[in-house]
Design a protein around this motif. Structure first.
Motif, PDB file in Angstrom:
ATOM      1  N   GLU A   1      54.227  64.871 -13.128  1.00  0.00           N
ATOM      2  CA  GLU A   1      54.370  64.647 -11.689  1.00  0.00           C
ATOM      3  C   GLU A   1      54.360  65.988 -10.961  1.00  0.00           C
ATOM      4  O   GLU A   1      55.099  66.899 -11.326  1.00  0.00           O
ATOM      5  CB  GLU A   1      55.668  63.909 -11.394  1.00  0.00           C
TER       6      GLU A   1
ATOM      7  N   ALA B   1      51.322  63.832  -6.727  1.00  0.00           N
ATOM      8  CA  ALA B   1      50.409  63.184  -7.658  1.00  0.00           C
ATOM      9  C   ALA B   1      51.067  63.101  -9.026  1.00  0.00           C
ATOM     10  O   ALA B   1      51.966  63.870  -9.353  1.00  0.00           O
ATOM     11  CB  ALA B   1      49.095  63.963  -7.757  1.00  0.00           C
TER      12      ALA B   1
ATOM     13  N   GLU C   1      42.414  71.246  -5.514  1.00  0.00           N
ATOM     14  CA  GLU C   1      42.647  70.093  -4.647  1.00  0.00           C
ATOM     15  C   GLU C   1      42.784  70.486  -3.186  1.00  0.00           C
ATOM     16  O   GLU C   1      43.058  69.645  -2.333  1.00  0.00           O
ATOM     17  CB  GLU C   1      43.890  69.337  -5.105  1.00  0.00           C
TER      18      GLU C   1
ATOM     19  N   SER D   1      45.521  55.060  -1.093  1.00  0.00           N
ATOM     20  CA  SER D   1      45.494  55.512  -2.474  1.00  0.00           C
ATOM     21  C   SER D   1      44.103  55.252  -3.010  1.00  0.00           C
ATOM     22  O   SER D   1      43.340  54.457  -2.469  1.00  0.00           O
ATOM     23  CB  SER D   1      46.539  54.778  -3.322  1.00  0.00           C
TER      24      SER D   1
ATOM     25  N   CYS E   1      41.121  56.726  -6.400  1.00  0.00           N
ATOM     26  CA  CYS E   1      40.889  57.457  -7.642  1.00  0.00           C
ATOM     27  C   CYS E   1      39.691  58.369  -7.471  1.00  0.00           C
ATOM     28  O   CYS E   1      38.653  57.937  -6.995  1.00  0.00           O
ATOM     29  CB  CYS E   1      40.630  56.480  -8.786  1.00  0.00           C
TER      30      CYS E   1
ATOM     31  N   CYS F   1      40.726  61.110  -3.305  1.00  0.00           N
ATOM     32  CA  CYS F   1      41.811  60.437  -2.587  1.00  0.00           C
ATOM     33  C   CYS F   1      42.048  61.067  -1.220  1.00  0.00           C
ATOM     34  O   CYS F   1      41.965  62.270  -1.067  1.00  0.00           O
ATOM     35  CB  CYS F   1      43.097  60.509  -3.402  1.00  0.00           C
TER      36      CYS F   1
END
Length: 277
Positions: free
Chosen positions: A39, A48, A68, A114, A116, A119
């Motif tokens: 986490e 995330a 990211e 949300s 995959c 996002c």
């Protein structure tokens, strides 16, 4: 930040193999890669949960933040703490105040959504990050590529034990592999590698990235976030990966094996040139 994790990347388990045409099972101990939830938390706010091999997690956190788009450089991350929690591991990442405020604003905009892979984007136009810029591709000769691919295979110690993990490596222009990271996730392996390169202040123009996995759009994006001008993949690319690499000016080489590599260029055969010096 600590450079390594004491957690084991593999676990030994009893296995029984039943072979066709025989009646006696083959019983032995085999190694399987460890996979657990990791986490990622900023200011006590969960961001995330990634399924990862629990090694080099400080590098993973740093690389993840950059790829990211949470931070712009390594200095934006002031510290990473690893905490054992029930069912997994928590990475507490301390961001510079300005980056934290920007992240919290972005998170508020993402609340309630949300997905995959990509996002939190609002529309298709947001898929490509306009701030990404790569260095000019390095001049790399074919013998150097061959050397890097050979070293990549030899350096995958965890995969040699388990045959179940991906690797990402950084090689200099002579093909010497300087850093290699492995993980059950291909994105994770690349994030760990990029985190290590950021930590060691490696110049993106000094070499190239090699990955064992399929070369998808995200792998190009992550490599570009670091600034790499060249990406080599053992497996094949997707169409969007090719489009993004061309847009960014990144040299993409794929289906890279012991007997040769493949480049992808537009135009008739007479107009094409080898992209490898």
């Amino acid at each position: 930040m600590p450079r390594n994790s004491s957690r084991s990347p593999a676990r030994r388990v009893a296995a029984r193999t039943l072979r066709f045409g025989t009646s006696e099972p083959d019983e032995r101990m085999i190694d399987v890669p460890v996979e657990m939830p990791v986490e990622i938390v900023f200011a006590d706010i969960p961001f995330a949960v990634m399924m990862a091999t629990p090694t080099h997690l400080d590098e993973f956190g740093l690389g993840f933040c950059l790829t990211e788009g949470v931070v712009q450089n390594a200095a934006d991350v002031r510290g990473i703490e690893t905490e054992e929690v029930e069912g997994g591991i928590r990475l507490r990442i301390d961001l510079a105040p300005d980056r934290l405020s920007q992240h919290l604003a972005r998170r508020r905009a993402m609340s309630g959504r949300s997905g995959c892979g990509l996002c939190g984007i609002e529309d298709l136009a947001a898929i490509r990050r306009p701030e990404l810029a790569v260095r000019a591709p390095p001049r790399v000769a074919l013998p150097a590529l061959r050397r890097a691919l050979s070293s990549l295979e030899a350096g995958q110690s965890l995969n040699a034990r388990t045959r179940a993990v991906h690797a990402a490596a950084w090689a200099d222009v002579q093909g010497e592999v300087l850093v290699l990271r492995e993980d059950v996730g291909r994105h994770n392996a690349l994030d760990k590698l990029i985190g290590a390169l950021l930590r060691d202040r490696i110049d993106p123009a000094s070499g190239f990235i090699v990955i064992t996995s399929r070369c998808s759009f995200e792998m190009v994006e992550k490599s570009a976030a670091f600034g790499a001008g060249m990406l080599v993949a053992v497996s094949a690319p997707t169409s969007l990966a090719l489009d993004q690499a061309e847009r960014l000016g990144m040299r993409l080489i794929a289906i890279a094996r012991r007997d040769g590599v493949t480049t992808f260029v537009e135009g008739p055969p007479s107009a094409r040139r080898d992209l490898v010096a």
